[in-house]
Design an enzyme around this catalytic site. Structure first.
Site, PDB file in Angstrom:
ATOM      1  CG  HIS A   2      -2.091  -1.091   1.405  1.00 44.12           C
ATOM      2  ND1 HIS A   2      -1.981  -1.790   2.539  1.00 44.12           N
ATOM      3  CD2 HIS A   2      -2.878  -1.377   0.394  1.00 44.12           C
ATOM      4  CE1 HIS A   2      -3.136  -2.669   2.148  1.00 44.12           C
ATOM      5  NE2 HIS A   2      -3.749  -2.567   0.962  1.00 44.12           N
TER       6      HIS A   2
ATOM      7  CE  LYS B   5     -20.386  -9.924   6.062  1.00 40.63           C
ATOM      8  NZ  LYS B   5     -20.432 -10.630   4.683  1.00 40.63           N
TER       9      LYS B   5
ATOM     10  CB  SER C 199      -4.197  -6.780   4.566  1.00 42.04           C
ATOM     11  OG  SER C 199      -4.100  -5.589   4.067  1.00 42.04           O
TER      12      SER C 199
ATOM     13  NE  ARG D 296      -2.302  -8.149  -4.416  1.00 45.27           N
ATOM     14  CZ  ARG D 296      -2.694  -8.404  -3.537  1.00 45.27           C
ATOM     15  NH1 ARG D 296      -2.414  -8.182  -2.033  1.00 45.27           N
ATOM     16  NH2 ARG D 296      -4.176  -8.708  -3.672  1.00 45.27           N
TER      17      ARG D 296
END
Ligand code: PNS
Length: 163
Positions: free
Chosen positions: A17, A41, A128, A90
């Site tokens: 990022h 979520k 992540s 990516r």
């Protein structure tokens, strides 16, 4: 003035990022990092934690700000009067989801274009979710995330939080 929105969940922000933000800050006069409040979520980090991490890491750029948005991304773009959505690409595996998102957003708001920036080759595998998994299993994430994020992950682990 050329402006762009860089949206994401950033749970947590990674070097991938930050690499994209650094490159975007050179391409655009103004970059708004847009943190989606309800984009995932059960996030590991609260929206406020993620906002603080992003703000800390983006402080070195004079033209990058961090905002939290609710609802549709195109509504946020309209409110900010920004016509470019930036996304990192990516690998080919990202393509399907990214293409669907870009076409959806263009259908909702034809005035907003999505621009893809290819990721830097050495960060192609970083996400992540990979970072969360490595941290959970006790691995070293120091080359995958900014130092401040690595410290926050370590604090989570030492507090016994199930990540
Ligand atoms: O980092 P992520 O999880 O890939 O980011 C996803 C994000 C925040 C860009 C996406 O979930 C989003 O735009 N959410 C807002 C809701 C929306 O506008 N949906 C319609 C377009 S798919």
């Amino acid at each position: 003035m050329r402006s762009a929105v860089y949206p994401g969940s950033f749970d947590p922000p990674t070097n991938g990022h930050m690499d994209l933000i650094a490159r975007a800050s050179r391409l655009y006069d103004k970059v708004v990092v847009a943190l989606g409040r309800n984009s995932i979520k059960n996030p590991l980090f609260s929206v406020e934690d993620r906002r603080r991490m992003l703000e800390e890491e983006c402080a070195r750029f004079g033209n990058v700000s961090v905002e939290v948005f609710d609802g549709l991304l195109v509504d946020f773009c309209r409110a900010q009067r920004i016509e470019v959505i930036l996304r990192g690409m990516r690998a080919i595996s990202d393509f399907e989801k990214e293409f669907q998102m870009a076409l959806t957003n263009r259908t909702l708001e034809p005035g907003v274009e999505t621009v893809f920036l290819p990721t830097s080759a050495d960060l192609m595998f970083v996400s992540s979710s990979i970072v969360r998994e490595i941290a959970r299993l006790g691995g070293d994430v120091s080359r995958l995330v900014p130092d401040s994020v690595a410290r926050k992950l370590a604090a989570r682990l030492s507090a016994g939080v199930d990540i």
